[in-house]
Design a protein around this motif. Structure first.
Motif, PDB file in Angstrom:
ATOM      1  N   ASN A  20       0.970 -17.243  11.160  1.00 12.02           N
ATOM      2  CA  ASN A  20      -0.352 -16.607  11.070  1.00 12.02           C
ATOM      3  C   ASN A  20      -0.349 -15.215  11.697  1.00 12.02           C
ATOM      4  O   ASN A  20      -0.991 -14.303  11.180  1.00 12.02           O
ATOM      5  N   ILE A  21       0.361 -15.053  12.792  1.00 11.86           N
ATOM      6  CA  ILE A  21       0.469 -13.741  13.442  1.00 11.86           C
ATOM      7  C   ILE A  21       1.125 -12.751  12.480  1.00 11.86           C
ATOM      8  O   ILE A  21       0.659 -11.615  12.330  1.00 11.86           O
ATOM      9  N   ASN A  22       2.203 -13.186  11.824  1.00 11.29           N
ATOM     10  CA  ASN A  22       2.915 -12.333  10.877  1.00 11.29           C
ATOM     11  C   ASN A  22       2.020 -11.949   9.704  1.00 11.29           C
ATOM     12  O   ASN A  22       1.981 -10.791   9.292  1.00 11.29           O
ATOM     13  N   ARG A  23       1.303 -12.921   9.168  1.00 10.92           N
ATOM     14  CA  ARG A  23       0.394 -12.635   8.050  1.00 10.92           C
ATOM     15  C   ARG A  23      -0.678 -11.622   8.464  1.00 10.92           C
ATOM     16  O   ARG A  23      -1.032 -10.737   7.699  1.00 10.92           O
ATOM     17  N   LYS A  24      -1.197 -11.754   9.673  1.00 11.47           N
ATOM     18  CA  LYS A  24      -2.209 -10.808  10.152  1.00 11.47           C
ATOM     19  C   LYS A  24      -1.611  -9.404  10.274  1.00 11.47           C
ATOM     20  O   LYS A  24      -2.241  -8.420   9.882  1.00 11.47           O
ATOM     21  N   LYS A  25      -0.391  -9.307  10.817  1.00 11.20           N
ATOM     22  CA  LYS A  25       0.284  -8.005  10.928  1.00 11.20           C
ATOM     23  C   LYS A  25       0.522  -7.399   9.546  1.00 11.20           C
ATOM     24  O   LYS A  25       0.362  -6.194   9.361  1.00 11.20           O
ATOM     25  N   GLN A  26       0.911  -8.237   8.599  1.00 17.68           N
ATOM     26  CA  GLN A  26       1.141  -7.748   7.241  1.00 17.68           C
ATOM     27  C   GLN A  26      -0.154  -7.215   6.624  1.00 17.68           C
ATOM     28  O   GLN A  26      -0.158  -6.156   6.001  1.00 17.68           O
ATOM     29  N   THR A  27      -1.237  -7.936   6.812  1.00  8.91           N
ATOM     30  CA  THR A  27      -2.522  -7.508   6.267  1.00  8.91           C
ATOM     31  C   THR A  27      -2.938  -6.170   6.874  1.00  8.91           C
ATOM     32  O   THR A  27      -3.399  -5.264   6.174  1.00  8.91           O
ATOM     33  N   THR A  28      -2.751  -6.028   8.176  1.00  5.76           N
ATOM     34  CA  THR A  28      -3.080  -4.778   8.855  1.00  5.76           C
ATOM     35  C   THR A  28      -2.203  -3.640   8.342  1.00  5.76           C
ATOM     36  O   THR A  28      -2.684  -2.533   8.094  1.00  5.76           O
ATOM     37  N   TYR A  29      -0.908  -3.913   8.182  1.00  2.09           N
ATOM     38  CA  TYR A  29       0.010  -2.898   7.648  1.00  2.09           C
ATOM     39  C   TYR A  29      -0.476  -2.392   6.293  1.00  2.09           C
ATOM     40  O   TYR A  29      -0.547  -1.187   6.057  1.00  2.09           O
ATOM     41  N   TRP A  30      -0.834  -3.313   5.401  1.00  2.00           N
ATOM     42  CA  TRP A  30      -1.248  -2.922   4.055  1.00  2.00           C
ATOM     43  C   TRP A  30      -2.586  -2.204   4.066  1.00  2.00           C
ATOM     44  O   TRP A  30      -2.813  -1.300   3.257  1.00  2.00           O
ATOM     45  N   LEU A  31      -3.463  -2.566   4.968  1.00  2.00           N
ATOM     46  CA  LEU A  31      -4.726  -1.852   5.092  1.00  2.00           C
ATOM     47  C   LEU A  31      -4.463  -0.384   5.417  1.00  2.00           C
ATOM     48  O   LEU A  31      -4.967   0.521   4.752  1.00  2.00           O
ATOM     49  N   HIS A  32      -3.627  -0.148   6.433  1.00  2.00           N
ATOM     50  CA  HIS A  32      -3.298   1.225   6.816  1.00  2.00           C
ATOM     51  C   HIS A  32      -2.575   1.955   5.683  1.00  2.00           C
ATOM     52  O   HIS A  32      -2.868   3.122   5.407  1.00  2.00           O
ATOM     53  N   HIS A  33      -1.639   1.284   5.048  1.00  2.00           N
ATOM     54  CA  HIS A  33      -0.867   1.877   3.958  1.00  2.00           C
ATOM     55  C   HIS A  33      -1.787   2.325   2.817  1.00  2.00           C
ATOM     56  O   HIS A  33      -1.685   3.446   2.327  1.00  2.00           O
ATOM     57  N   ILE A  34      -2.686   1.457   2.429  1.00  2.00           N
ATOM     58  CA  ILE A  34      -3.577   1.756   1.307  1.00  2.00           C
ATOM     59  C   ILE A  34      -4.554   2.870   1.673  1.00  2.00           C
ATOM     60  O   ILE A  34      -4.803   3.778   0.871  1.00  2.00           O
ATOM     61  N   ILE A  35      -5.077   2.837   2.899  1.00  2.00           N
ATOM     62  CA  ILE A  35      -6.002   3.895   3.315  1.00  2.00           C
ATOM     63  C   ILE A  35      -5.292   5.246   3.301  1.00  2.00           C
ATOM     64  O   ILE A  35      -5.820   6.229   2.770  1.00  2.00           O
ATOM     65  N   LYS A  36      -4.072   5.298   3.865  1.00  2.00           N
ATOM     66  CA  LYS A  36      -3.323   6.565   3.869  1.00  2.00           C
ATOM     67  C   LYS A  36      -3.048   7.035   2.450  1.00  2.00           C
ATOM     68  O   LYS A  36      -3.195   8.212   2.135  1.00  2.00           O
ATOM     69  N   GLU A  37      -2.643   6.106   1.629  1.00  2.00           N
ATOM     70  CA  GLU A  37      -2.334   6.452   0.239  1.00  2.00           C
ATOM     71  C   GLU A  37      -3.579   6.962  -0.478  1.00  2.00           C
ATOM     72  O   GLU A  37      -3.538   7.968  -1.175  1.00  2.00           O
ATOM     73  N   GLU A  38      -4.679   6.272  -0.305  1.00  2.00           N
ATOM     74  CA  GLU A  38      -5.913   6.665  -0.995  1.00  2.00           C
ATOM     75  C   GLU A  38      -6.469   7.981  -0.473  1.00  2.00           C
ATOM     76  O   GLU A  38      -6.926   8.809  -1.245  1.00  2.00           O
ATOM     77  N   LEU A  39      -6.440   8.182   0.832  1.00  2.00           N
ATOM     78  CA  LEU A  39      -6.919   9.459   1.359  1.00  2.00           C
ATOM     79  C   LEU A  39      -6.048  10.599   0.863  1.00  2.00           C
ATOM     80  O   LEU A  39      -6.555  11.673   0.547  1.00  2.00           O
ATOM     81  N   GLY A  40      -4.762  10.340   0.769  1.00  2.00           N
ATOM     82  CA  GLY A  40      -3.851  11.354   0.226  1.00  2.00           C
ATOM     83  C   GLY A  40      -4.178  11.656  -1.223  1.00  2.00           C
ATOM     84  O   GLY A  40      -4.253  12.816  -1.635  1.00  2.00           O
ATOM     85  N   ASN A  41      -4.405  10.633  -2.011  1.00  2.00           N
ATOM     86  CA  ASN A  41      -4.739  10.822  -3.425  1.00  2.00           C
ATOM     87  C   ASN A  41      -6.084  11.528  -3.591  1.00  2.00           C
ATOM     88  O   ASN A  41      -6.247  12.370  -4.470  1.00  2.00           O
ATOM     89  N   LYS A  42      -7.033  11.177  -2.747  1.00  2.00           N
ATOM     90  CA  LYS A  42      -8.354  11.808  -2.839  1.00  2.00           C
ATOM     91  C   LYS A  42      -8.273  13.294  -2.514  1.00  2.00           C
ATOM     92  O   LYS A  42      -8.905  14.113  -3.172  1.00  2.00           O
ATOM     93  N   LYS A  43      -7.505  13.627  -1.494  1.00  2.00           N
ATOM     94  CA  LYS A  43      -7.347  15.037  -1.134  1.00  2.00           C
ATOM     95  C   LYS A  43      -6.674  15.792  -2.283  1.00  2.00           C
ATOM     96  O   LYS A  43      -7.076  16.907  -2.629  1.00  2.00           O
ATOM     97  N   TYR A  44      -5.657  15.196  -2.870  1.00  2.00           N
ATOM     98  CA  TYR A  44      -4.970  15.793  -4.014  1.00  2.00           C
ATOM     99  C   TYR A  44      -5.946  16.020  -5.168  1.00  2.00           C
ATOM    100  O   TYR A  44      -6.002  17.106  -5.739  1.00  2.00           O
ATOM    101  N   GLN A  45      -6.730  15.008  -5.494  1.00  2.00           N
ATOM    102  CA  GLN A  45      -7.717  15.138  -6.565  1.00  2.00           C
ATOM    103  C   GLN A  45      -8.775  16.191  -6.234  1.00  2.00           C
ATOM    104  O   GLN A  45      -9.217  16.931  -7.113  1.00  2.00           O
TER     105      GLN A  45
END
Length: 180
Positions: free
Chosen positions: A128-153
């Motif tokens: 469960n700890i690992n799954r929580k860390k993975q979820t947090t990782y993907w949240l940060h990854h997606i936010i960074k990716e989306e903010l980058g894409n939004k700035k580009y657009q």
């Protein structure tokens, strides 16, 4: 998530080699199995070090025919090398094994290692700890990716790229990025 939602209990993800994809995949999986080929010249090279540190088990493949001795020797080398790495946060000690898909040897043992790992992770709550860390990782990854894409657009939509491209004649890319 989609495969789990579809009811699959076991999902295998294969990557193609050394690189970013392995570290990304480690943030998706419950068990990281590293397959190595004995005698390929990459035993214990620094390039494998980062991936080896992610591995819950390391399996030397093609342990058949004339390659059996090489595979067993490689397995011993990797066992010794793994002892030099820092202990895993989850308490698991990475396992090393050999297998031959051609002769169907070692496959049951690999599955037993995976099952033992899963049992230990469930028992010490690290699953469960690992799954929580993975979820947090993907949240940060997606936010960074989306903010980058939004700035580009935003730069495209505001027609600012022409001005930025002209600045390249007199400034470096880094100087331009600092101004954004």
């Amino acid at each position: 998530i989609l495969c789990e939602a579809a009811g699959f209990d076991v999902i295998l993800i294969e990557t193609v080699g050394v690189g970013q994809s392995e570290t990304t995949v480690s943030n998706l999986v419950d068990f990281f199995l590293l397959l190595m080929l004995a005698g390929a010249g990459d035993e214990l090279q620094g390039i494998k070090r980062g991936i080896m540190e992610l591995a819950d088990a390391l399996v030397i493949t093609k342990a058949d025919g004339d390659n059996i001795v090489k595979a067993k020797n490689a397995a011993l080398e990797y066992k010794r090398a793994l002892h030099l790495f820092p202990a895993m946060e989850n308490g698991w000690i990475p396992q090393v094994s050999t297998c031959s898909s051609e002769e169907k040897k070692g496959l049951t043992e690999i599955w037993e290692i995976i099952a033992k790992h899963n049992s230990q992770m469930q028992a010490n709550s690290f699953y469960n700890i690992n799954r929580k860390k993975q979820t947090t990782y993907w949240l940060h990854h997606i936010i960074k990716e989306e903010l980058g894409n939004k700035k580009y657009q935003q730069l495209i939509n505001n027609k600012q790229f022409e001005a930025l491209e002209k600045q390249l004649e007199h400034k470096t890319i880094y100087q331009i990025l600092e101004g954004l």
